[in-house]
Enzyme design. Structure first.
Site, PDB file in Angstrom:
ATOM      1  N   LYS A  22       8.880  24.315  36.268  1.00 28.23           N
ATOM      2  CA  LYS A  22       9.203  25.063  37.562  1.00 28.23           C
ATOM      3  C   LYS A  22      10.379  26.096  37.534  1.00 28.23           C
ATOM      4  O   LYS A  22      10.231  27.103  37.905  1.00 28.23           O
ATOM      5  CB  LYS A  22       9.963  23.829  38.453  1.00 28.23           C
ATOM      6  CG  LYS A  22      10.625  24.183  39.460  1.00 28.23           C
ATOM      7  CD  LYS A  22      11.275  23.051  40.289  1.00 28.23           C
ATOM      8  CE  LYS A  22      12.644  22.687  39.674  1.00 28.23           C
ATOM      9  NZ  LYS A  22      13.905  23.215  40.029  1.00 28.23           N
ATOM     10  N   ASN A  23      11.231  25.861  36.585  1.00 26.01           N
ATOM     11  CA  ASN A  23      12.584  26.677  36.175  1.00 26.01           C
ATOM     12  C   ASN A  23      12.165  27.877  35.368  1.00 26.01           C
ATOM     13  O   ASN A  23      13.151  28.797  35.407  1.00 26.01           O
ATOM     14  CB  ASN A  23      13.670  25.807  35.681  1.00 26.01           C
ATOM     15  CG  ASN A  23      14.262  24.852  36.711  1.00 26.01           C
ATOM     16  OD1 ASN A  23      14.002  24.937  37.859  1.00 26.01           O
ATOM     17  ND2 ASN A  23      15.256  24.010  36.633  1.00 26.01           N
ATOM     18  N   CYS A 117      25.498  22.011  47.181  1.00 21.67           N
ATOM     19  CA  CYS A 117      24.320  21.070  47.421  1.00 21.67           C
ATOM     20  C   CYS A 117      24.653  19.623  46.570  1.00 21.67           C
ATOM     21  O   CYS A 117      25.998  19.693  46.640  1.00 21.67           O
ATOM     22  CB  CYS A 117      23.218  21.795  46.738  1.00 21.67           C
ATOM     23  SG  CYS A 117      23.268  21.698  45.056  1.00 21.67           S
ATOM     24  N   ARG A 122      28.404  24.888  43.203  1.00 19.48           N
ATOM     25  CA  ARG A 122      27.417  25.999  42.524  1.00 19.48           C
ATOM     26  C   ARG A 122      27.656  27.413  43.141  1.00 19.48           C
ATOM     27  O   ARG A 122      26.918  27.810  43.856  1.00 19.48           O
ATOM     28  CB  ARG A 122      26.118  25.456  42.599  1.00 19.48           C
ATOM     29  CG  ARG A 122      25.803  24.111  42.285  1.00 19.48           C
ATOM     30  CD  ARG A 122      24.300  23.580  42.518  1.00 19.48           C
ATOM     31  NE  ARG A 122      23.208  24.167  41.485  1.00 19.48           N
ATOM     32  CZ  ARG A 122      22.034  24.132  41.525  1.00 19.48           C
ATOM     33  NH1 ARG A 122      21.593  23.233  42.665  1.00 19.48           N
ATOM     34  NH2 ARG A 122      21.183  24.697  40.807  1.00 19.48           N
ATOM     35  N   ASP A 305      19.770  18.244  33.523  1.00 18.00           N
ATOM     36  CA  ASP A 305      18.402  17.826  34.264  1.00 18.00           C
ATOM     37  C   ASP A 305      17.910  16.401  33.896  1.00 18.00           C
ATOM     38  O   ASP A 305      16.882  15.884  34.550  1.00 18.00           O
ATOM     39  CB  ASP A 305      17.565  18.869  34.567  1.00 18.00           C
ATOM     40  CG  ASP A 305      17.878  20.169  35.410  1.00 18.00           C
ATOM     41  OD1 ASP A 305      18.861  19.874  35.906  1.00 18.00           O
ATOM     42  OD2 ASP A 305      17.436  21.225  35.184  1.00 18.00           O
ATOM     43  N   ARG A 397       9.651  18.708  44.936  1.00 16.87           N
ATOM     44  CA  ARG A 397      10.207  20.037  44.908  1.00 16.87           C
ATOM     45  C   ARG A 397       9.917  20.471  43.309  1.00 16.87           C
ATOM     46  O   ARG A 397       9.673  21.503  43.114  1.00 16.87           O
ATOM     47  CB  ARG A 397      11.597  20.030  44.937  1.00 16.87           C
ATOM     48  CG  ARG A 397      12.129  19.990  46.322  1.00 16.87           C
ATOM     49  CD  ARG A 397      13.501  20.315  46.490  1.00 16.87           C
ATOM     50  NE  ARG A 397      13.778  21.363  45.507  1.00 16.87           N
ATOM     51  CZ  ARG A 397      15.329  21.574  45.101  1.00 16.87           C
ATOM     52  NH1 ARG A 397      15.962  20.771  45.612  1.00 16.87           N
ATOM     53  NH2 ARG A 397      15.288  22.600  44.502  1.00 16.87           N
TER      54      ARG A 397
HETATM   55  N1  EPU Z   1      28.349  28.520  37.907  1.00 23.44           N
HETATM   56  C1  EPU Z   1      29.374  29.070  38.600  1.00 23.44           C
HETATM   57  N2  EPU Z   1      29.223  30.572  39.065  1.00 23.44           N
HETATM   58  C2  EPU Z   1      28.027  31.180  38.826  1.00 23.44           C
HETATM   59  C3  EPU Z   1      26.850  30.397  38.343  1.00 23.44           C
HETATM   60  C4  EPU Z   1      27.108  29.190  37.877  1.00 23.44           C
HETATM   61  O1  EPU Z   1      30.619  28.546  38.447  1.00 23.44           O
HETATM   62  O2  EPU Z   1      27.793  32.297  39.348  1.00 23.44           O
HETATM   63  C5  EPU Z   1      28.370  27.230  37.575  1.00 23.44           C
HETATM   64  C6  EPU Z   1      27.659  26.211  38.311  1.00 23.44           C
HETATM   65  O3  EPU Z   1      28.299  25.639  39.378  1.00 23.44           O
HETATM   66  C7  EPU Z   1      27.403  25.059  37.371  1.00 23.44           C
HETATM   67  C8  EPU Z   1      27.253  25.648  35.855  1.00 23.44           C
HETATM   68  O4  EPU Z   1      27.918  27.185  36.099  1.00 23.44           O
HETATM   69  O5  EPU Z   1      28.631  23.942  37.217  1.00 23.44           O
HETATM   70  C9  EPU Z   1      25.957  26.228  35.447  1.00 23.44           C
HETATM   71  O6  EPU Z   1      25.025  26.431  36.383  1.00 23.44           O
HETATM   72  P1  EPU Z   1      23.680  27.266  36.258  1.00 23.44           P
HETATM   73  O7  EPU Z   1      24.119  28.737  37.090  1.00 23.44           O
HETATM   74  O8  EPU Z   1      23.310  27.540  34.912  1.00 23.44           O
HETATM   75  O9  EPU Z   1      22.517  26.511  37.122  1.00 23.44           O
HETATM   76  P2  EPU Z   1      21.563  27.240  38.163  1.00 23.44           P
HETATM   77  O10 EPU Z   1      21.106  28.535  37.518  1.00 23.44           O
HETATM   78  O11 EPU Z   1      22.064  27.299  39.504  1.00 23.44           O
HETATM   79  C10 EPU Z   1      19.762  26.013  36.895  1.00 23.44           C
HETATM   80  C11 EPU Z   1      18.636  25.142  37.005  1.00 23.44           C
HETATM   81  C12 EPU Z   1      19.050  23.891  37.325  1.00 23.44           C
HETATM   82  C13 EPU Z   1      19.821  23.311  36.199  1.00 23.44           C
HETATM   83  C14 EPU Z   1      20.843  24.474  35.793  1.00 23.44           C
HETATM   84  C15 EPU Z   1      21.577  23.889  34.512  1.00 23.44           C
HETATM   85  C16 EPU Z   1      17.027  26.851  38.177  1.00 23.44           C
HETATM   86  C17 EPU Z   1      16.069  27.379  39.165  1.00 23.44           C
HETATM   87  N3  EPU Z   1      17.786  25.681  38.422  1.00 23.44           N
HETATM   88  O12 EPU Z   1      20.355  26.036  37.763  1.00 23.44           O
HETATM   89  O13 EPU Z   1      17.886  23.141  37.844  1.00 23.44           O
HETATM   90  O14 EPU Z   1      20.335  22.056  36.468  1.00 23.44           O
HETATM   91  O15 EPU Z   1      20.293  25.557  35.618  1.00 23.44           O
HETATM   92  O16 EPU Z   1      20.610  23.801  33.612  1.00 23.44           O
HETATM   93  O17 EPU Z   1      16.638  27.182  36.938  1.00 23.44           O
HETATM   94  C18 EPU Z   1      16.639  21.344  38.799  1.00 23.44           C
HETATM   95  O18 EPU Z   1      15.652  21.631  38.346  1.00 23.44           O
HETATM   96  O19 EPU Z   1      16.647  19.942  39.031  1.00 23.44           O
HETATM   97  C19 EPU Z   1      17.850  21.946  38.712  1.00 23.44           C
HETATM   98  C20 EPU Z   1      19.068  21.733  39.309  1.00 23.44           C
END
Ligand code: EPU
Length: 417
Positions: A22-23, A117, A122, A305, A397
């Site tokens: 998915k991701n 969320c 996030r 995850d 999802r």
């Molecule tokens: N963060 C910030 N600022 C930003 C971006 C991230 O502070 O601009 C922080 C986040 O709050 C978090 C950390 O950095 O504490 C890492 O977050 P990341 O941005 O890597 O997460 P994401 O890109 O929003 C993706 C996956 C998530 C998975 C995370 C971590 C997708 C669509 N989602 O989220 O997947 O948990 O990376 O590996 O790729 C899931 O599939 O259940 C899921 C939540």
């Protein structure tokens, strides 16, 4: 609203096929905004988040249709809007992935701010800082973020922390920027590497995906490509954890063992038998489960995850274990539900102490997010009696036909509408 009824205990045995990730599929679909030629994506999982993104893309002027195992995406009708509305973003944060491609291709995007969320605050500040570094003007107004630029210009940018979708967003903007972009402290997840592979097939020039530093040479246009999405390491890891949990014997077909290494190493330490066979990755367990301490961290660390699923495993280990969640600040919402089933867990902010083995008994439980739902399903597999997992829409999802895959492994699980 659908729910799962599970009658336990179960012992999983047999073979399960990994679905597409998915991701990895989500950014791949968003990449369709970078070209006016068709994209052909194989192994896109049929899950709710993908349906949500297809709806959003349609709204943005990209149509999609499923031909057998291939999803075909191509411009359809007027690309009238550059806007991702609140209604779609609130159901799926990953909608934010259209920001970079829209900006790069159309010079403008307006996306509803995703907000917090169930698993944490996030923010998307790093996505925005990266786009600003490429020359975009960023404005926050009325709950929306608006980004604007003529042609983006290559630049050097360092992420404050490795962010998966942040890296993907800025990467998708940089491929069409003028000149060279160097991105530092990038996320190294296999899903980022898969996106870079797709973009390269479309004509982008990218070096270093999978490392901390990615270098991109901007090009004027991108074209059509065919691409097969990687296997879902989190989905596959969920079934392998379930195999170890239930004292089962499961072969996962079609997954990449290297992507699953952090989990597989842990399962070996826990006393499971892990091997690579001609068919796939086999996990079996006959002896006792040993407790181990776990720390989640960005790839190549243990994925957040799979943390919830691993917590169920530790409730059945003989002794004390700890889990430290370092990626998200609020990702233990499954723990109180596990405790209602009989688990012995103490939570102290991002730190969980688990004592096992605790016999679990079936109960009505409520899922709060995708991976928490998977954790509760796993708990239902080892609990005595009937477990009812409510709000299965979270599970839908990201897990393709989970009840069917579990049934094929011998589990007594049923979806009830
Ligand atoms: N963060 C910030 N600022 C930003 C971006 C991230 O502070 O601009 C922080 C986040 O709050 C978090 C950390 O950095 O504490 C890492 O977050 P990341 O941005 O890597 O997460 P994401 O890109 O929003 C993706 C996956 C998530 C998975 C995370 C971590 C997708 C669509 N989602 O989220 O997947 O948990 O990376 O590996 O790729 C899931 O599939 O259940 C899921 C939540």
């Amino acid at each position: 609203m659908d729910r799962f009824h599970i009658v336990g205990p179960n012992r999983l045995k047999g073979t399960v096929q990994a679905s597409g990730a998915k991701n990895a599929a989500l950014p791949a679909l968003a990449a369709s905004l970078l070209t006016d030629e068709p994209l052909y994506l194989d192994r896109v999982p049929q899950v709710r988040d993908i349906r949500t993104l297809r709806r959003l893309l349609e709204h943005l002027g990209v149509g999609s249709k499923q031909n057998g195992s291939v999803l075909e995406l191509a411009p359809a009708g007027e690309a009238s809007l550059d806007e991702a509305p609140y209604d779609l973003v609130k159901t799926m944060r990953a909608s934010v992935l259209v920001l970079g491609p829209l900006l790069a291709r159309r010079g403008h995007a307006r996306v509803s701010l995703p907000g917090g969320c169930a698993i944490g605050v996030r923010p998307i500040d790093q996505h925005l800082a990266g786009l600003e570094a490429l020359g975009a003007k960023v404005r926050l107004e009325h709950g929306y973020v608006e980004v604007q630029s003529r042609r983006l210009t290559g630049s050097r940018f360092r992420f404050a922390m490795p962010t998966v979708t942040g890296t993907e967003n800025v990467l998708m903007a940089a491929v069409l920027a003028q000149g060279t972009t160097i991105l530092e402290n990038c996320a190294r997840e296999p899903e980022v590497v898969d996106l870079a592979r797709l973009l390269s097939s479309m004509g982008a020039q990218i070096e270093g995906a999978g490392n901390e530093t990615i270098e991109i040479q901007g090009v004027d246009r991108l074209g059509s490509a065919r691409h097969t999405i990687i296997a879902d390491r989190i989905e596959g890891g969920t079934y392998l954890t379930a195999a170890a949990l239930t004292g089962g014997d499961v072969v996962l077909e079609g997954a990449n063992p290297a992507d699953l290494a952090p989990l597989l190493e842990k399962l070996v330490e826990n006393g499971a038998e892990v091997s690579e066979t001609a068919q796939g990755i086999r996990v079996a367990r006959t002896g006792a489960l040993k407790p181990r301490d776990l720390l989640t961290s960005p790839h190549p660390g243990f994925p957040t995850d799979l943390q919830a699923q691993y917590m169920v495993l530790m409730t059945q280990a003989e002794g004390k274990s700890t889990i430290c969640e370092t990626v998200f600040e609020n990702r233990f919402q499954h723990a109180p539900e596990l405790m209602r089933m009989g688990a012995d867990i103490q939570i102290d902010t991002s730190y969980a102490r688990i004592s096992g083995p605790a016999p679990l008994s079936g109960a009505h439980v409520m899922a709060t997010d995708l991976r928490a739902s998977a954790c509760l399903v796993l708990a239902g597999l080892v609990a005595q009696g009937e477990t009812v997992v409510q709000r299965i829409y979270h599970l839908d999802r990201g897990y393709e036909g989970m009840e069917l895959k579990l049934q094929a492994l011998g589990a007594r699980v049923e979806r009830v509408s």
